[in-house]
Enzyme design. Structure first.
Site, mmCIF file in Angstrom:
data_model
loop_
_atom_site.group_PDB
_atom_site.id
_atom_site.type_symbol
_atom_site.label_atom_id
_atom_site.label_comp_id
_atom_site.label_asym_id
_atom_site.label_seq_id
_atom_site.Cartn_x
_atom_site.Cartn_y
_atom_site.Cartn_z
ATOM 1 N N SER A 1 0.821 -1.204 0.000
ATOM 2 C CA SER A 1 0.000 0.000 0.000
ATOM 3 C C SER A 1 0.860 1.260 0.000
ATOM 4 O O SER A 1 1.674 1.431 -0.897
ATOM 5 C CB SER A 1 -0.971 -0.050 1.178
ATOM 6 O OG SER A 1 -2.076 0.741 0.882
ATOM 7 N N HIS B 1 -7.853 -5.551 1.166
ATOM 8 C CA HIS B 1 -6.610 -4.782 1.104
ATOM 9 C C HIS B 1 -5.677 -5.237 2.227
ATOM 10 O O HIS B 1 -5.935 -4.954 3.402
ATOM 11 C CB HIS B 1 -6.985 -3.308 1.294
ATOM 12 C CG HIS B 1 -5.839 -2.367 1.262
ATOM 13 N ND1 HIS B 1 -5.139 -2.101 0.109
ATOM 14 C CD2 HIS B 1 -5.260 -1.619 2.239
ATOM 15 C CE1 HIS B 1 -4.188 -1.219 0.378
ATOM 16 N NE2 HIS B 1 -4.236 -0.920 1.662
HETATM 17 C C1 GTR Z 1 -5.354 4.447 2.152
HETATM 18 C C2 GTR Z 1 -4.813 5.295 1.047
HETATM 19 C C3 GTR Z 1 -4.170 4.440 0.031
HETATM 20 C C4 GTR Z 1 -3.266 3.389 0.657
HETATM 21 C C5 GTR Z 1 -3.758 2.866 1.988
HETATM 22 C C6 GTR Z 1 -2.728 2.130 2.854
HETATM 23 O O1 GTR Z 1 -6.084 5.150 3.077
HETATM 24 O O2 GTR Z 1 -5.872 6.011 0.486
HETATM 25 O O3 GTR Z 1 -3.489 5.228 -0.915
HETATM 26 O O4 GTR Z 1 -1.967 3.831 0.729
HETATM 27 O O5 GTR Z 1 -4.275 3.845 2.777
HETATM 28 O O6 GTR Z 1 -1.567 2.519 2.947
HETATM 29 O O7 GTR Z 1 -3.133 1.132 3.450
#
Ligand code: GTR
Length: 401
Positions: free
Chosen positions: A237, A379
């Site tokens: 991420s 995610h």
């Molecule tokens: C989210 C962000 C993403 C991603 C994520 C993370 O809130 O919008 O770009 O980087 O965090 O790092 O888990």
């Protein structure tokens, strides 16, 4: 009375629902609504010359693109410091029930009156007597994910899996370089380079994390257990945005893994699918340059797109991933970044066999130089993901023995 209670619950929900969740709902997740777009031509120089071989790419175009990313997106990457030192603060010869050696290393970098300390956790397979390849994770989650005692084990950094596959595995935490907070990020590397804060194209947090990966690379070059020509930089991420930037800036990294990195990571900005530039700049104003704010709602006017970031890593392999429930990170746009970087790999005689469309769920593409999978689920960075990274790395490193 009942109505009042319902209303209060509603108010409470509205207050505690993070802004992020509300914005997620407003984002475009409809493929039919992706605007028509034209990607900047990675093989055409600023003076409109066609790049037809790797000599011209390396001499004229690569540097141009790197500068565009520095000036507009990730900021400068200051290289100068006065001194660097490495102290092994803790060592265990028989960690993981004898399967690994543990080293905890403090890397200290000094410049002027300031210094920064990077705490590295490193496991090396006990059985191997020659320098080994290593996975280096840029850890953007809790430090407990990289527990050196192994009392806590996390799929985020499955150290045992790497060790049993013959790899060393290491990690450092982003907060050593720049705390992930819009006011606190200055308390790290940027104390060494305060002038960066005055520059619209100055380094910010993502750049600082990538800078940290390079200092760990400096250390690996001195550690005889590690084959410094086989360092894989891995990030998830926001960490996956940093791993791409680290590999683009520092060609000593042999390979890059970018897991669910999404916007301003591996995903194309121009698709405007899921997270967009305005939103990332608003929620995380400390991640990228001030200049990047100029592209809020103006993705089309960016002089780069993320396929060009992948191209900067060529001919070194890149592996990117997504998850089915993480549309925010634009899986298709991530795959298309890799696909559109292929022509730069081709300059090196490397043909990747990416089909025009992304592969089905959990049918990984594991042949270097460009690999990809989309996993079932949320995610996250999981054991499934790491299993594919290891196979991809095996393919690459065994072909280069
Ligand atoms: C989210 C962000 C993403 C991603 C994520 C993370 O809130 O919008 O770009 O980087 O965090 O790092 O888990």
């Amino acid at each position: 009375m009942r109505m009042k209670k319902v209303f209060l619950v509603f108010i409470a929900f509205a207050v505690v629902t993070p802004l992020a969740a509300q914005d997620h709902d407003e984002a475009n997740y409809d493929e039919a609504k992706v605007p028509a777009y034209t990607l900047p031509d990675v093989l055409k120089t600023g003076t409109n010359k066609q790049v037809s071989n790797k000599g011209v790419w390396e001499k004229s175009r690569r540097g141009e693109i790197l500068t565009l990313f520095e000036n507009n997106v990730y900021g400068q990457m200051p290289k100068a410091y006065d001194r660097i030192s490495y102290a092994v603060t803790h060592e265990e010869a028989a960690a993981m029930n004898g399967r690994a050696r543990l080293k905890q290393v403090v890397i200290s970098v000094f410049k002027g009156d300031s210094s920064v300390k990077i705490n590295l956790v490193l496991f090396v397979p006990a059985s191997v007597k020659k320098p080994v390849p290593v996975f280096l994770l840029i850890n953007n989650r809790g430090r407990e994910n990289t527990d050196p005692t192994r009392a806590a084990k996390s799929e985020f950094w499955p150290a045992e899996m790497a060790i049993d596959s013959g790899y060393a595995i290491a990690a450092f935490h982003v907060s050593d370089l720049a705390p992930d907070d819009k006011t606190q990020f200055v308390n790290g590397v940027l104390r060494l380079y305060p002038e960066q804060l005055l520059m619209a194209n100055g380094m910010r947090a993502i750049g600082a994390w990538a800078w940290g990966a390079s200092r760990v690379m400096d250390y690996f070059e001195k550690d005889r257990d590690i084959d410094a020509k086989k360092v894989v930089v891995v990030g998830h991420s926001r960490g996956g945005k940093a791993s791409l930037w680290a590999a683009a800036e520092d060609t000593r990294f042999a390979m890059c893994v970018s897991n669910c990195s999404g916007n301003t990571g591996a995903a194309l900005a121009r698709r405007q699918f899921g997270e967009r530039i305005r939103r990332i700049n608003t929620t995380f104003p400390h991640w990228f340059t001030d200049n990047y704010k100029k592209f809020n709602d103006r993705e089309d006017s960016l002089p780069v797109d993320q396929h060009m970031l992948i191209s900067l890593i060529a001919p070194r392999p890149v592996y990117a991933t997504n998850a089915t429930k993480d549309l925010w990170a634009d899986p298709k746009g991530t795959y298309l970044s890799l696909k559109n970087a292929e022509k730069v790999y081709a300059l090196y005689g490397l043909s990747s066999r990416l089909s025009p469309d992304p592969p089905p769920v959990e049918k990984p593409l594991l042949e270097p130089p460009l690999g990809y999978h989309i996993r079932e689920g949320e995610h996250n960075l999981t054991a499934y993901d790491w299993t594919q990274f290891i196979i991809f790395a095996n393919h690459y490193f065994t072909s280069r023995k």
